[in-house]
Design a protein around this motif. Structure first.
Motif, PDB file in Angstrom:
ATOM      1  N   ASN A  53      28.437  72.467  48.598  1.00 19.35           N
ATOM      2  CA  ASN A  53      28.545  71.011  48.472  1.00 19.35           C
ATOM      3  C   ASN A  53      28.540  70.293  49.818  1.00 19.35           C
ATOM      4  O   ASN A  53      28.429  69.077  49.874  1.00 19.35           O
ATOM      5  N   ARG A 177      26.458  77.433  38.938  1.00 20.43           N
ATOM      6  CA  ARG A 177      26.840  76.080  39.330  1.00 20.43           C
ATOM      7  C   ARG A 177      26.649  75.871  40.836  1.00 20.43           C
ATOM      8  O   ARG A 177      26.136  74.841  41.281  1.00 20.43           O
ATOM      9  N   GLU A 178      27.028  76.867  41.639  1.00 20.73           N
ATOM     10  CA  GLU A 178      26.847  76.746  43.088  1.00 20.73           C
ATOM     11  C   GLU A 178      25.375  76.644  43.469  1.00 20.73           C
ATOM     12  O   GLU A 178      25.006  75.874  44.357  1.00 20.73           O
ATOM     13  N   HIS A 181      24.100  73.204  42.637  1.00 19.74           N
ATOM     14  CA  HIS A 181      24.569  72.204  43.601  1.00 19.74           C
ATOM     15  C   HIS A 181      23.746  72.266  44.884  1.00 19.74           C
ATOM     16  O   HIS A 181      23.352  71.228  45.440  1.00 19.74           O
ATOM     17  N   ARG A 185      21.130  69.404  46.376  1.00 22.18           N
ATOM     18  CA  ARG A 185      21.227  68.827  47.714  1.00 22.18           C
ATOM     19  C   ARG A 185      19.892  68.928  48.445  1.00 22.18           C
ATOM     20  O   ARG A 185      19.474  67.997  49.138  1.00 22.18           O
TER      21      ARG A 185
END
Length: 542
Positions: A53, A177-178, A181, A185
């Motif tokens: 993130n 999920r990572e 993300h 980005r």
């Protein structure tokens, strides 16, 4: 397990190295500076992605490629770190995805450790064409269509949801999920906040594009349509014309649901007999020529040269018969003949034909430059390229970049050096020129100029705002007197990590190197030519 411990950045880098050969805006030193300290760079990258993130992606490099008909295709090239991460995410997900049987493009290599992510494109394209021929023998009508600006209109939100749909039950929820993300980005930064579009001309994007259309593939097959797809090139086979129209209408409606549209100018409903006749006409001609070339027999190869010359004359003399794939086939086969010193009497004529088409076929410049690079000391090639660069038809930065790269590869004759240097100086000095053009202009200027030129180039470093152009300036002054050069490289090394890496690479060059073009040797080219160019193919015949 943390994200940075799962992603295989080393394999991703190997695949980026393989994939870069198709880059529309190549790195000025072909990432050789990055590779020189690869372990250190990848270790830093592992640390940076430990918190997905917080990862800061960089803006892509943008350049427009002319298309047939003089429209433009926007292309973005990610920074090397971002590109490695992007490829690593695709590599991690890819073993868990199997496209539908109707899809013939971007099928994963069976060797998971291969530097190629996909089975060679030539093999897949041939299978696609063979299946088209087979179905043309069975059905009476075919819909031919493709998607307008496919990669440009891939919606990030929908793509991320598609990833969740496909991989949700196959990959650990936290791990997935990572990755999402991090992917979000990257794509968000590259699209400049538009949340739409992914970079073209790279393998990772090709993988994600297949995922994006997976819903369409499934829908078409479940409706009972006989449907084929290669990237965004689609075929639907039916028993009659009304059924073909209805199928096209259904496809258009489904594509609109995911924000895509078919290209009206490339959409046709035709009798399969007409399509089959076209396919087999070109196939027989091209396969006959290819068989003679591959024989290895000098007499038969000279026969192939005569056949090629007749074929290309026919294509050029009859606009209604002109086929750009066939023209590329001829040009690439003449390249192979020239490498082997065969068909000597034909090459000047073919080179002239290629040079004539810089104006009318700018979209084919990459193919043309690959062939013209074999004419190292040709007076007429150098003169014609310089004349084009000076002309009003020098419109497209992508084409100008390739032609400057061609001049870098050639051994410029004394009678053209001043003229070519004048072009390079104007381009390099102009902030209004595309940075890709300025990079190549600086390198040509440094290679062919004298010590005073290299000192001027060095002086321009301090007024230059773009880091990519600064790297080209460092590359351009490699033949400056060693002490003077190394003192300058040492002084600028602290400007940024990237500049330091490039400066250290140049300082350690064993001999002057201004380009990384490796012409093929002998008939090896007919056995190991780049299989990613689907336009450089004999067509299958029934």
């Amino acid at each position: 397990m943390p994200l940075h411990e799962i992603l295989d950045l080393s394999k991703a880098y190997r695949r980026v190295q393989q994939d870069k050969r198709d880059d529309p805006w190549p790195d000025i030193v072909s990432y050789r500076d990055y590779e020189r300290v690869l372990e250190e760079n990848l270790a830093i990258l592992h640390t940076q992605i430990s918190n997905p993130n917080a990862y800061q992606a960089r803006q892509t490099l943008h350049i427009d490629i002319p298309k047939k008909g003089f429209t433009l295709r926007p292309v973005a090239v990610p920074a090397i770190d971002d590109r490695i991460i992007y490829q690593a995410i695709a590599d991690f997900l890819s073993p868990h995805f199997q496209p539908e049987r109707c899809v013939y493009s971007n099928i994963l290599s069976t060797d998971v450790n291969s530097s190629r992510m996909f089975i060679p494109g030539v093999e897949l394209w041939i299978k696609f064409q063979q299946e088209i021929e087979k179905l043309c023998d069975t059905f009476s009508w075919v819909v031919e269509t493709d998607i307008t600006a496919y990669f440009e209109y891939i919606d990030h939100y929908r793509l991320l949801h598609r990833i969740q749909d496909i991989f949700g039950g196959k990959v650990d929820a936290g791990t997935l999920r990572e990755r999402k993300h991090l992917l979000q980005r990257l794509m968000g930064r590259w699209s400049r906040g538009k949340k739409i579009g992914i970079p073209q001309v790279n393998d990772a994007s090709s993988f994600f594009a297949n995922i994006f259309l997976d819903e369409i593939d499934k829908w078409m097959l479940r409706q009972g349509y006989v449907f084929l797809r290669y990237v965004d090139d689609m075929r639907i086979f039916t028993i009659d014309e009304p059924s073909a129209r209805a199928a096209l209408a259904e496809l258009i409606t489904q594509l609109r649901e995911i924000g895509l549209n078919v290209g009206a100018g490339k959409t046709f409903i035709r009798p399969t007999a007409v399509v089959l006749k076209e396919l087999r006409s070109y196939a027989e001609r091209m396969n006959s020529i290819e068989a003679e070339i591959r024989s290895g027999n000098p007499v038969r190869i000279e026969k192939a040269a005569v056949m090629l010359l007749a074929f290309i004359n026919e294509l050029l003399s009859s606009p209604e018969k002109f086929n750009d794939r066939s023209f590329r086939f001829c040009v690439n086969r003449f390249k192979k003949l020239k490498v082997n010193g065969l068909a000597i009497d034909s090459h000047e004529r073919i080179a002239n034909e290629v040079l004539e088409r810089l104006t009318s076929m700018p979209h084919e410049t990459a193919t043309f430059v690959d062939y013209l690079s074999l004419f190292l000391e040709s007076e007429f090639v150098q003169r014609r390229v310089i004349e084009f660069l000076e002309s009003a038809y020098n419109i497209y930065p992508w084409q100008e970049t390739l032609l400057l790269e061609l001049l870098i590869r050639l051994d410029i004759l004394p009678e053209y050096r001043d003229r070519a240097l004048s072009i390079a100086r104007v381009v390099a000095r102009s902030n209004h020129k595309h940075p890709a053009c300025r990079q190549k202009a600086f390198v040509f200027w440094g290679k062919n100029g004298d010590y005073a030129d290299r000192r001027e180039i060095r002086g321009r470093y301090y007024d230059e705002s773009r880091e990519d152009v600064k790297r080209a300036i460092l590359f351009a002054i490699q033949e400056m007197q060693m002490g003077e050069r190394n003192n300058f490289l040492s002084n600028v090394a602290n400007d940024s990590t990237t500049i330091r890496t490039t400066a250290q690479y140049i300082e350690n060059l064993g001999k002057p190197t201004y380009h990384f073009y490796n012409p093929p040797q002998g008939f090896d080219i007919t056995e190991s030519w780049d299989s990613n160019d689907i336009d450089d193919l004999p067509m299958p015949s029934g």
